[in-house]
Design a protein around this motif. Structure first.
Motif, short mmCIF file in Angstrom:
data_model
loop_
_atom_site.label_atom_id
_atom_site.label_comp_id
_atom_site.label_asym_id
_atom_site.label_seq_id
_atom_site.Cartn_x
_atom_site.Cartn_y
_atom_site.Cartn_z
N UNK A 99 52.60 32.44 37.39
CA UNK A 99 52.13 33.83 37.33
C UNK A 99 50.91 33.98 36.44
N UNK A 100 50.94 33.31 35.29
CA UNK A 100 49.81 33.41 34.36
C UNK A 100 48.55 32.82 34.99
N UNK B 90 42.47 36.26 34.17
CA UNK B 90 41.18 36.93 34.33
C UNK B 90 41.29 38.24 35.10
N UNK B 91 42.40 38.43 35.77
CA UNK B 91 42.58 39.65 36.58
C UNK B 91 43.95 40.25 36.29
N UNK B 92 44.34 40.20 35.00
CA UNK B 92 45.68 40.63 34.64
C UNK B 92 45.81 42.14 34.82
N UNK B 93 46.96 42.57 35.30
CA UNK B 93 47.23 44.00 35.23
C UNK B 93 47.79 44.26 33.84
N UNK B 94 47.50 45.43 33.31
CA UNK B 94 47.85 45.70 31.92
C UNK B 94 48.74 46.91 31.78
N UNK C 107 50.82 43.01 31.63
CA UNK C 107 52.02 43.51 32.31
C UNK C 107 52.69 42.36 33.06
N UNK C 108 53.49 41.58 32.34
CA UNK C 108 54.07 40.39 32.93
C UNK C 108 54.97 40.69 34.13
N UNK C 109 55.81 41.70 33.97
CA UNK C 109 56.72 41.99 35.08
C UNK C 109 55.96 42.46 36.29
N UNK D 53 57.86 29.99 42.27
CA UNK D 53 58.52 30.73 41.21
C UNK D 53 57.47 31.09 40.18
N UNK D 54 57.19 32.40 40.01
CA UNK D 54 56.10 32.80 39.11
C UNK D 54 56.32 32.36 37.67
#
Lengths: 508, 357
Positions: free
Chosen positions: A96-97, A102-106, A112-114, A132-133
């Motif tokens: 997932x990471x 570079x395009x993380x939702x926050x 915002x990991x979930x 599996x993320x």
């Protein structure tokens, strides 16, 4: 109006014409193969499309609008995604990471990991890319890592995916799975450019194929109305600018002999199966074949960098299977490697240092572990003159030379002391016509002096111009053996595409 | 042109480190200009100060050269510290065991044994890398701890001296103790041994076959392998040489400064060699100059602490800043950005890496 149009793209590097007036168009929703040998200009074209290189001239239209792609960031924003052959993943981070990097939702200032995990799961379900993320990339197999790469592009909303030789690192089962994924992507409205030089893959999943050769487009074919032979012929060329150089050969004693050679690649897959062949002094034996059919591993076996699983190698009647590279060279082996810049030269060193490498450790080049630099530089100047290397001095850095001059340095080194057997792998790749001509003349001269030459090439013109005998390699097997008189473009093309005519008859 | 550029880059690095160090002092309410002038005074102001600078530079010349040889071959040897400890112990052992030998013999023997022991210690990760492709960064870092603990065990166990409260060996024989050259300074002839090693390394790198092999291997290992160079042997040899010089560093400290082996005495002299090699841009001359520079900082820093109210931690801050600026490669980055539009070169990013054929 095609989805993507690259018009009259030209990109030249010093001494190398990587792309010349290339026209390339991709329709929405198709899988379009971009085929050609290494050095044909595929990568340059895709680097231009992905914003890694700027063309010297030409323009790009995306979705009917002219665009300029100054860097990868804007390419990604325009919906272009590239899956590189060498994955761009960070092994210590999770799937997932890596995908969101570079395009993380926050959420406020936090990642915002979930949210990311949910989106990755949704995407992987939608396209049948099970991952599996939360797993670390380091724990994943190559095939799964590639899925992560593809998901990364989908996460960034790539509508046009460039897949750079995606099957090169995969096992056959993983390739099947990959094809399923690509088909699925296209069904759901995405477009794919598939870079490869494996023709059966083109036939299996692509709608159209554009063939590049020496930086130019040879043609775009509808896959339904073509066949591998036609594509292979286009890839290896049909221009008539190379002149027939072969005169009469007088084969003498055996200089190189391979006996039932079997070898595996790094993945443990068999890539050479019972190779049996000989090269005699005074003849040029060509090994024809589309790249990736075992040529690279064969070279490694020949110079002692890869241990064969079974079988023997003889160099000038000495059993060489267990000798190291230096010993083999002392027995009279010389090599022009495939990849000039990596295997053949050190770009950071001077010309004389590059010329010295084969014999520096013996007298008169050195005495008691001390190099005789004056002697080596003098010898370098002589070789530069003899082989027409154009440079300011023997101290010139090889990295500043043009492709043709750099290859002349390699040739000068390998032919400085006449070898007994010369292995030349793709010796004219990326060279202009003049430089290629020079190389061919050198090979023929050497043959006439009684050297045995083993020419590994994917260029039909080259093979037909200089070889006395031809052996065709397909999927690690010898698919056919021809004399120069028997060999035609048609027969060679057929054999290179896998239509074996003879079944392992040993003729030598 | 290339040399000019190199020197330029180093000078920018130093200037930036000193300026920012000064800003840090100024912000914490100290007079930076005064501090630097005291520093300069106490590093080079008189005979004793210069002697102290050379004293502090001595181990750094050794460890800088040791690190440089490996770096040049493309081997990231972080294990000079370990070789230094084992070499130091070996020199001490020779010094307190063969007490009957005349001065010149016992000193030579101590240095040679220290070099060989340090070299063999370095050759272990070299062999692991050459044969089994064990990453040398990991193996050398780990072996440092082994070396530090092993030597400590030796002086606490098999070579324990009754009545000694600290973990240290016996003193070496009187004739093995290198004499002090200037009064009130520990400066000693091991400095000249370091200089001799400097000239030998320079000759080796420029003129000998091993220097050529190191250059080829460091610039393109694939080429070295395809051309038939005995790459594995070279890796082991380079690691031996690197460890050998590291061992000499240890011997110099034992015979010239402490006169005995003291557990944990080095406190990172081997690691400082990395900074010296990097600041010296991986050339022998550069290493010598960088070692002298750090020697001056260290000897000056100690005195500065006494005369101003600036702690010598400033020296560590400056050193850390130098590492930082080397790491981000200041001088070069500026040049590249300035001239990129002119030469048509493009900034590549992480993603550019894999796009090659």
């Amino acid at each position: 109006m095609p989805y993507l149009m690259m018009q009259d793209i030209t990109k030249h590097y010093p001494g190398v014409a990587a792309n010349t007036d290339v026209n390339f168009a991709v329709e929405k929703g198709e899988i379009h193969a971009l085929v050609g040998e290494n050095g044909a200009g595929k990568s340059t074209l895709m680097k231009i499309l992905y914003g890694l290189e700027q063309p010297d001239s030409g323009r790009i239209m995306l979705d009917g609008k002219p665009v300029i792609i100054p860097n990868t960031y804007s390419a990604i924003r325009m919906g272009i995604g590239m899956v590189h052959q060498h994955f761009q993943l960070i092994p210590s981070l999770t799937v997932g990471e890596n995908i969101a990097l570079g395009y993380e939702s926050r959420k406020g200032i936090f990642v915002d990991r979930t949210g990311i995990a949910t989106r990755v799961r949704a995407l992987s379900e939608q396209y049948g890319l099970q991952v599996d993320p939360n797993q670390r990339v380091a724990e994943l197999s190559v095939g799964i890592r590639q899925r992560v790469e593809i998901l990364k592009m989908l996460y960034r909303n790539a509508k046009l995916l460039i897949l750079d030789e995606p099957s090169a690192v995969l096992t056959p089962q993983e390739v099947d799975k990959l094809f399923e994924v690509i088909r699925n992507l296209v069904h759901q409205g995405r477009t794919a450019i598939f870079i490869t030089h494996k023709l059966h893959e083109v036939m299996a999943i692509c709608q159209r194929a554009t063939v590049l050769r020496r930086g130019k487009v040879m043609g775009t074919l509808e896959v339904v109305s073509t066949n591998p032979v036609e594509i292979a012929r286009m890839m290896v060329g049909a221009d008539i600018d190379t002149v027939q150089l072969t005169t009469t050969s007088r084969p003498g004693i055996r200089q190189l002999h391979l006996e039932q050679l079997v070898a595996e690649d790094d993945r443990g897959l068999k890539v050479l199966r019972n190779i049996e062949l000989s090269v005699h002094s005074g003849e040029i034996v060509g090994l024809a074949g589309v790249e990736g059919n075992g040529q690279h591993e064969l070279l490694e076996v020949l110079v002692g960098l890869r241990r064969p699983k079974s079988g023997q190698i003889y160099i000038c009647d000495t059993l060489a299977t267990n000798l190291n590279g230096r010993q083999r060279r002392e027995d009279g082996l010389a090599l022009i490697p495939e990849d000039r810049n990596q295997e053949g030269l050190s770009n950071d060193l001077s010309i004389w240092e590059n010329l010295a490498i084969t014999r520096y450790y013996t007298a008169p080049q050195s005495r008691g572990n001390v190099l005789r630099i004056g002697h080596l530089q003098q010898k370098a100047r002589e070789l530069m003159q003899r082989f027409d290397v154009r440079a300011n001095s023997h101290n010139t850095r090889v990295g500043t030379l043009s492709g043709g001059n750099a290859q002349k340095v390699v040739i000068a080194r390998e032919l400085a002391e006449t070898p007994r057997i010369l292995i030349a792998a793709q010796p004219t790749r990326g060279l202009d016509i003049g430089a290629a001509r020079f190389v061919h003349e050198q090979l023929v001269n050497l043959r006439d002096q009684g050297v045995g030459i083993f020419l590994i090439s994917a260029d039909l013109d080259e093979l037909l111009a200089v070889c006395d005998r031809l052996i065709v390699l397909f999927e690690g097997r010898i698919a056919g053996r021809l004399t120069a008189a028997e060999a035609t473009r048609e027969t060679l093309g057929l054999l290179m595409a896998g239509r074996s005519t003879e079944n392992e008859v040993t003729t030598s | 042109m290339k040399e000019v550029q190199q020197v330029f880059r180093v000078l920018i690095t130093l200037a930036l480190a000193l300026v920012i160090g000064g800003i840090i002092m100024q912000v914490s309410g100290k007079d930076a200009l005064n501090a630097y002038s005291v520093l300069l005074q106490s590093a080079l102001g008189n005979e004793r100060a210069i002697a102290d600078t050379l004293l502090k530079a001595t181990p750094l010349i050794f460890t800088g050269l040791a690190t440089m040889i490996a770096f040049k071959a493309g081997i990231f040897n972080v294990g000079v510290e370990g070789s230094l400890y084992l070499g130091a112990f070996a020199a001490a052992w020779v010094g307190f065991t063969f007490t009957e030998l005349p001065a010149l013999v016992i000193i030579s023997l101590a240095f040679i044994v220290a070099g060989v022991v340090g070299g063999l210690w370095g050759a272990i990760p070299g062999y692991l890398k050459a044969r089994l492709k064990v990453d040398e960064v990991v193996s050398t870092i780990m072996l440092n701890y082994v070396a530090i603990s092993l030597t400590e065990y030796l002086v606490l166990g098999p070579f324990f001296v009754p009545g000694m409260s600290n973990a240290m060996s016996q003193e070496v024989a009187l004739q093995a103790q290198l004499p002090r050259i200037v009064s009130r300074s520990q400066w000693n002839p091991s400095f000249f041994i370091a200089l001799a090693v400097f000239f030998i390394v320079m000759f080796m790198m420029r003129r000998m076959t091993i220097g050529y092999e190191v250059r080829v291997l460091g610039s393109n290992p694939t080429f070295a392998r395809w051309a038939g160079m005995p790459v594995r042997r070279i890796i082991v040899l380079v690691m031996f040489l690197s460890g050998f010089i590291g061992g000499l560093a240890g011997a110099g400290q034992v015979l010239g400064v402490h006169y005995r082996f003291v557990a944990g005495f080095s406190r990172g002299l081997g690691f400082d060699g990395i900074v010296v090699a990097l600041l010296g841009r991986n050339t022998a001359v550069g290493v010598l100059l960088a070692a002298l520079f750090f020697g001056a900082l260290r000897s000056g820093g100690a005195t500065m602490e006494m005369f101003t109210r600036i702690p010598r931690d400033l020296i560590d801050i400056v050193q850390a800043l130098i590492i930082f600026f080397i790491a981000i490669d200041v001088g070069f980055g500026w040049l590249r950005r300035r001239f990129a539009p002119l030469t048509g070169g493009s900034e590549t990013d992480l993603l550019a890496e894999g796009a090659g054929d």
